[in-house]
Scaffold this motif. Structure first.
Motif, PDB file in Angstrom:
ATOM      1  N   VAL A 144       0.852  -1.190   0.000  1.00 58.47           N
ATOM      2  CA  VAL A 144       0.000   0.000   0.000  1.00 58.47           C
ATOM      3  C   VAL A 144       0.890   1.243   0.000  1.00 58.47           C
ATOM      4  N   ALA A 145       0.717   2.101  -0.991  1.00 55.68           N
ATOM      5  CA  ALA A 145       1.647   3.210  -1.204  1.00 55.68           C
ATOM      6  C   ALA A 145       1.721   4.187  -0.031  1.00 55.68           C
ATOM      7  N   ALA A 146       0.634   4.350   0.714  1.00 61.12           N
ATOM      8  CA  ALA A 146       0.620   5.320   1.801  1.00 61.12           C
ATOM      9  C   ALA A 146       1.218   4.785   3.098  1.00 61.12           C
ATOM     10  N   THR A 147       1.482   3.492   3.166  1.00 60.72           N
ATOM     11  CA  THR A 147       1.977   2.892   4.404  1.00 60.72           C
ATOM     12  C   THR A 147       3.344   3.450   4.777  1.00 60.72           C
ATOM     13  N   HIS A 148       3.567   3.635   6.081  1.00 57.36           N
ATOM     14  CA  HIS A 148       4.826   4.150   6.635  1.00 57.36           C
ATOM     15  C   HIS A 148       5.100   5.585   6.176  1.00 57.36           C
ATOM     16  N   ALA A 149       4.029   6.351   5.904  1.00 58.16           N
ATOM     17  CA  ALA A 149       4.195   7.718   5.401  1.00 58.16           C
ATOM     18  C   ALA A 149       3.438   8.728   6.263  1.00 58.16           C
ATOM     19  N   VAL A 150       3.891   9.979   6.176  1.00 58.85           N
ATOM     20  CA  VAL A 150       3.228  11.083   6.854  1.00 58.85           C
ATOM     21  C   VAL A 150       3.297  12.301   5.936  1.00 58.85           C
ATOM     22  N   VAL A 151       2.230  13.107   5.946  1.00 61.05           N
ATOM     23  CA  VAL A 151       2.208  14.378   5.218  1.00 61.05           C
ATOM     24  C   VAL A 151       2.548  15.494   6.200  1.00 61.05           C
ATOM     25  N   VAL A 152       3.521  16.340   5.826  1.00 63.12           N
ATOM     26  CA  VAL A 152       4.025  17.369   6.729  1.00 63.12           C
ATOM     27  C   VAL A 152       3.660  18.785   6.293  1.00 63.12           C
ATOM     28  N   GLY A 153       3.003  18.926   5.150  1.00 61.66           N
ATOM     29  CA  GLY A 153       2.556  20.229   4.678  1.00 61.66           C
ATOM     30  C   GLY A 153       1.601  20.048   3.514  1.00 61.66           C
ATOM     31  N   GLN A 154       0.633  20.947   3.387  1.00 61.87           N
ATOM     32  CA  GLN A 154      -0.392  20.806   2.341  1.00 61.87           C
ATOM     33  C   GLN A 154      -0.853  22.162   1.842  1.00 61.87           C
ATOM     34  N   ILE A 155      -1.445  22.136   0.648  1.00 62.20           N
ATOM     35  CA  ILE A 155      -2.425  23.138   0.229  1.00 62.20           C
ATOM     36  C   ILE A 155      -3.714  22.374  -0.010  1.00 62.20           C
ATOM     37  N   HIS A 156      -4.788  22.836   0.595  1.00 63.52           N
ATOM     38  CA  HIS A 156      -6.074  22.151   0.554  1.00 63.52           C
ATOM     39  C   HIS A 156      -7.116  23.102  -0.016  1.00 63.52           C
ATOM     40  N   SER A 157      -8.050  22.567  -0.764  1.00 66.99           N
ATOM     41  CA  SER A 157      -9.169  23.393  -1.223  1.00 66.99           C
ATOM     42  C   SER A 157     -10.255  23.437  -0.153  1.00 66.99           C
ATOM     43  N   ALA A 158     -10.832  24.599   0.033  1.00 66.21           N
ATOM     44  CA  ALA A 158     -11.947  24.759   0.966  1.00 66.21           C
ATOM     45  C   ALA A 158     -13.290  24.589   0.275  1.00 66.21           C
ATOM     46  N   ASP A 159     -13.288  24.470  -1.046  1.00 65.93           N
ATOM     47  CA  ASP A 159     -14.514  24.510  -1.826  1.00 65.93           C
ATOM     48  C   ASP A 159     -14.686  23.244  -2.668  1.00 65.93           C
ATOM     49  N   ALA A 160     -15.864  23.127  -3.278  1.00 61.67           N
ATOM     50  CA  ALA A 160     -16.171  22.028  -4.214  1.00 61.67           C
ATOM     51  C   ALA A 160     -15.824  20.680  -3.604  1.00 61.67           C
ATOM     52  N   PHE A 161     -14.938  19.891  -4.255  1.00 62.52           N
ATOM     53  CA  PHE A 161     -14.584  18.560  -3.761  1.00 62.52           C
ATOM     54  C   PHE A 161     -13.559  18.581  -2.628  1.00 62.52           C
TER      55      PHE A 161
END
Length: 368
Positions: A144-161
């Motif tokens: 599983v590609a996400a295993t053993h991983a962490v996200v440390v910074g993002q840009i996220h949309s507040a709208d739509a999807f």
């Protein structure tokens, strides 16, 4: 010796004793004051807002799914606090593999979310951070590609999807000394159904998201140019006039830069979809295309912290995002005891918010 002389000597002796007594008392008072100040100093809590004074621009989501609000003079010993490594103060963000989550996510997070949103076409906004990842999950299906991983910074949309034009990852397999840093662009899916959305992964140091184990408990080769746990690196994210610019820096590693247009999509037809995406996402039915204008007209906002990408959901549900890791039924302390959590320390960070940014309260109302 006459009577007057005797009286004078006696008076001087009494005065001397009184003076010494006062001096001794003052010493005791001074000593008590000094000790009290020392104890108070030792007991004084160093808050995250003392280390990185930028919390007026964020709300803090904790690893139990709750919104702690603006986190000035705040700590939570399970998820968010400060520590000193013998040289510097650091802000600790910690999140278990399993527990209550925020919004519709499958994953726990202890993460700051910006209280304002900006529109890419008018943006002039910036986020920087210097950090080190201290732990990623000790268990999970290596396929599983996400295993053993962490996200440390993002840009996220507040709208739509509410899709994510940027996620900055760190990932390290068990038994490896070095892990990988990579970043993702998630398409802003065309049409009314977001089920076909997918990410495209770009390697910074080490591998990208697509490098996985052949079986649940075997691992690919360790990256030669990777980043170790406890090794500092920095990122800089700028969104200006519709262009996202990224810069990654670490001592002993090549500085890497990237740009991405947020106003015009590269992925408007099936023929445009990269081979990496076809390999990872097509087998699970995520094969959508992006709307031509990408993230134009959508309010975007920064996130920073620990967004644990390893969870306890079965890989049968989704072979990219569901890790099947140990969660001890959501018992946080048991997860912390045997390494089933993500932990990231931040030494410095900054945010620059443009005058065109507006309130992001609608996002919190929808997701809290």
């Amino acid at each position: 010796m006459n009577k007057n002389t005797i009286t004078l000597v006696a008076s001087l002796l009494v005065l001397g004793l009184s003076f010494n007594s006062c001096k001794d008392t003052n010493k005791k008072v001074d000593s008590a004051t000094e000790n009290g100040s020392s104890e108070e100093q030792m007991d004084k809590t160093v808050y995250a807002s003392d280390v990185i004074p930028f919390f007026d621009d964020w709300k803090l989501i904790l690893g139990d799914g709750s919104n702690a609000g603006i986190a000035n003079n705040f700590e939570n010993k399970d998820f968010f606090y400060t520590t000193n490594d013998g040289k510097d103060d650091w802000v600790v963000f910690k999140a278990p593999n399993g527990g209550d989550t925020h919004g519709t996510s499958n994953n726990t997070r202890t993460e700051l979310a910006q209280i304002k949103k900006f529109y890419p076409e008018t943006a002039d906004d910036k986020l920087t951070a210097t950090l080190k990842v201290m732990n990623v999950s000790s268990t999970g299906d290596a396929r599983v590609a996400a295993t053993h991983a962490v996200v440390v910074g993002q840009i996220h949309s507040a709208d739509a999807f509410e899709n994510e034009p940027l996620k900055i990852f760190y990932k390290k397999f068990p038994g490896h000394t070095k892990g990988s840093v990579f970043w993702h662009y998630e398409i802003n899916t065309a049409g009314d159904d977001n089920a076909g959305r997918w990410d495209y992964s770009n390697a910074v140091w080490g591998n990208d998201f697509s490098v996985v184990g052949e079986t649940a408990d075997t691992y690919p080769a360790e990256p030669e140019d990777g980043i170790a746990l406890g090794e500092e690196f920095s990122y800089e994210v700028v969104v200006k006039d519709g262009i996202m610019s990224l810069k990654f820096m670490s001592d002993g590693h090549e500085t890497k830069t990237f740009t991405k247009n947020l106003l015009e999509s590269e992925y408007t037809t099936k023929a445009d979809i990269p081979e990496q995406t076809k390999k990872l996402f097509f087998p699970i039915g995520q094969d959508g295309v992006e709307r031509k204008e990408a993230y134009t007209g959508e309010g975007l906002f920064f996130k920073l912290g620990t967004y644990n990408q390893t969870n306890g959901k079965s890989p049968d549900v989704n072979m990219n995002w569901c890790s099947g890791a140990e969660t001890h039924g959501g018992d946080i302390q048991k997860q912390y005891e045997d390494g089933n959590y993500a932990e990231v320390w931040f030494k410095t960070a900054s945010i620059s918010v443009s005058d065109a940014a507006v309130s992001n309260e609608g996002y919190f109302t929808k997701n809290d």
